[in-house]
Design an enzyme around this catalytic site. Sequence first.
Site, mmCIF file in Angstrom:
data_model
loop_
_atom_site.group_PDB
_atom_site.id
_atom_site.type_symbol
_atom_site.label_atom_id
_atom_site.label_comp_id
_atom_site.label_asym_id
_atom_site.label_seq_id
_atom_site.Cartn_x
_atom_site.Cartn_y
_atom_site.Cartn_z
ATOM 1 N N ASP A 51 1.362 -9.458 8.634
ATOM 2 C CA ASP A 51 2.436 -9.912 7.752
ATOM 3 C C ASP A 51 3.254 -8.720 7.259
ATOM 4 O O ASP A 51 3.548 -8.601 6.068
ATOM 5 C CB ASP A 51 1.855 -10.695 6.572
ATOM 6 C CG ASP A 51 2.931 -11.511 5.842
ATOM 7 O OD1 ASP A 51 3.994 -11.750 6.447
ATOM 8 O OD2 ASP A 51 2.702 -11.885 4.681
ATOM 9 N N GLY B 213 3.562 -14.121 -5.556
ATOM 10 C CA GLY B 213 3.838 -14.348 -4.147
ATOM 11 C C GLY B 213 3.439 -15.740 -3.746
ATOM 12 O O GLY B 213 3.089 -16.578 -4.593
#
Length: 720
Positions: free
Chosen positions: A135, A21
């Site tokens: 998020d 990520g």
Amino acid sequence: MIKIGMMIVDRYEILEKIGTGGMSDVYKSKDHKLNRYVAVKVLKQEFSENANFVSKFRVEAQAAAGLMHPNIVNVYDVGEENDVYFIVMELVEGITLKKYIERKARLSVKEAISIAIQVSMGIEAAHNNHIIHRDIKPQNIIISKEGKVKVTDFGIAKAATSNTITSNVMGSVHYTSPEQARGGYSDEKSDIYSLGITMFEMLTGRVPFNGETTVAIAIKHIQEPLPSPREYVSEIPISVEQIVFKCCQKSPDRRYQTMGDLIVDLKQSLINPDEDFVKMVNPDEEASTRMITDKDMVQIKKQSVKRDSMDEALRLKKDVRRKYQEEDEEEEDEEDVIGDEEEEDVEDDIDDEEEEYDSKMERVTTVLAVVAALLIGCIVLFLVGKTLGILPFGGEKEKTEESTEEESGKVEMPKVVGRQIEEVKTELLGLGLMPEIAYKETDEYEAGLVLECNIGIGQMVDSKTDITLTVSAGASGVEVPNVVGMSTAQGVSNLEQKGFVVNKTESYDAEVAKGDIISQSPEAGIKAPSGSAVTIRISQGAEDNKVRVPNLIGISEMDAMAAITENGLVVGSVTEINHEDESLNGLVCYQSYSVGSYVDQGTAIDLQVSLGPKQGTYSFNGSIEAPSAAEDPEYREGLDVTVTIDTADGVQLLNTSTASFPISVNYTGIRSATGTVTFTYMVTTDAITDTNPETGEVTTTEGTSVQKTIARELQFTPES
């Protein structure tokens, strides 16, 4: 540097890389201490070197480690070794929601709602522990091979938002709330917004806002209205569309305030997908000027009386304190020092107050206060003497009248003929009277109207008297089935299949088995309107220690809950429904057990609270044609036109630019009967050439551009 096969803190063996990520890499690892497979998320080097980020990350990750929930990827451990910062998490075998959407193009409505409920439950558990994700996006939601939905990356998001980092590190800006895009304060409602965008993508297979840069997308989150998911997938139910709209309101105050509220509506949408039950909150309207009702005026007067009484008491207390202060000053005028600093403060305060008041006004105030006190004292003495019978007038007579009235237990029969049966039932039950209903099929009167009553208006009758009402069944009533002698479940099922609403009451009957139906009202064979109520009396067997159900109709939800608890019962489900009786707005309009019935202690009483009468809705299905020559002779085919459709109540249905007409539209659930379609475009006039006849000089005047705006009224079609 992480390498395959290495050990971290002599416990976690790195086996393979399974993901990456913006801020971290994820490795499948083996926990040799507990002999299980885990996922180890390792921060990338650029973040490991940022001491401020690492500190915040560690605090948040440790907080997330305290979360344990089936819909959260649980955090087992947080640590650091040789400047390698890592989180040890539950290993979930599956794929991310993002990849799942990409594989299926878009999800079915039921599947999307089911996933949203599980995600909401996980986020709710975090919010209850004061942890905000910040998020939420499909990339951070994992679907296991068993179909379990889990939210991941708790703990890393808040640390990330506390630092200046690039957008590719934070993940996609497509799911960012307006307040996050502005860089402002974000809270639980930011997660709700991001989940709304995620639901939009699940339902349509695309995100609502797109652009060439992250800044352009962020601006759209702040400024542009959310497009309807039904524009892309027409079969999305209205309730689901409204849930997405409420989640994605620009103002956090207009969104769902808690995940619990969102879960309730999501579950309701699975049961009644086509009902418009989502309540949109507009703080501006709630704070707007409104007419004061009689109820408001009574409350204001009560508060005003209390406030005036309190002000009077404070003035009187202040005058008395000032009087004693003046006497003390006369007696101790030779003393210069008061030993206690607190007494100096009090004296200074009193001196300041004395300077603020005019002495004449003080004397008037004192006199008025004394007079008021004497009047109140006289009134109290009068009432006490009257009640105890000490005074020679009125007391005994009124006491006798009150006793006679209480002993008689009689109530005055209200007007019932010509009123709707549901309204009449509520009033009679509130008076302690028991309505017995018989229906009469007729086409002269509307269904539900009371035609006859066995007791005349104004008559005094004993409480608990059975009142027989004859009610119109309309032109085509439904025959009431016979359920006497059946079990409660079977009888309720039979009645509901015929379209009736069932009210239950209970009583003792040694001859009828417990749980079986003793009687019904209306009786079997009578025709009654579909949707009307049938009351069944359920046997509780031989008389036992039971609790009598109180009357909850017409009181607030909180008062009803208190009454249920005080009577040894339990509050069951509480739902909000539309109810035609406007006087019950915001109040209990239904209880699952009838007033006066006897139930076991601990029985759950379900309540329904009225939202008021159901508002009518409209639809608009057709084509928008280009401006006609009558509307604008200068319009030419091929011009780029901005087309907007707005309803009369200010809701914008369409905002698009096109050069191709007609435009096909299909909207449902519109709250206004009319609207306006507006065309905005630029028209450029032709250049003009002029020749001077004397000199032969030719001059050309270039054409000018003028913005044109054409408005056209629209009439929407009522929905059945």
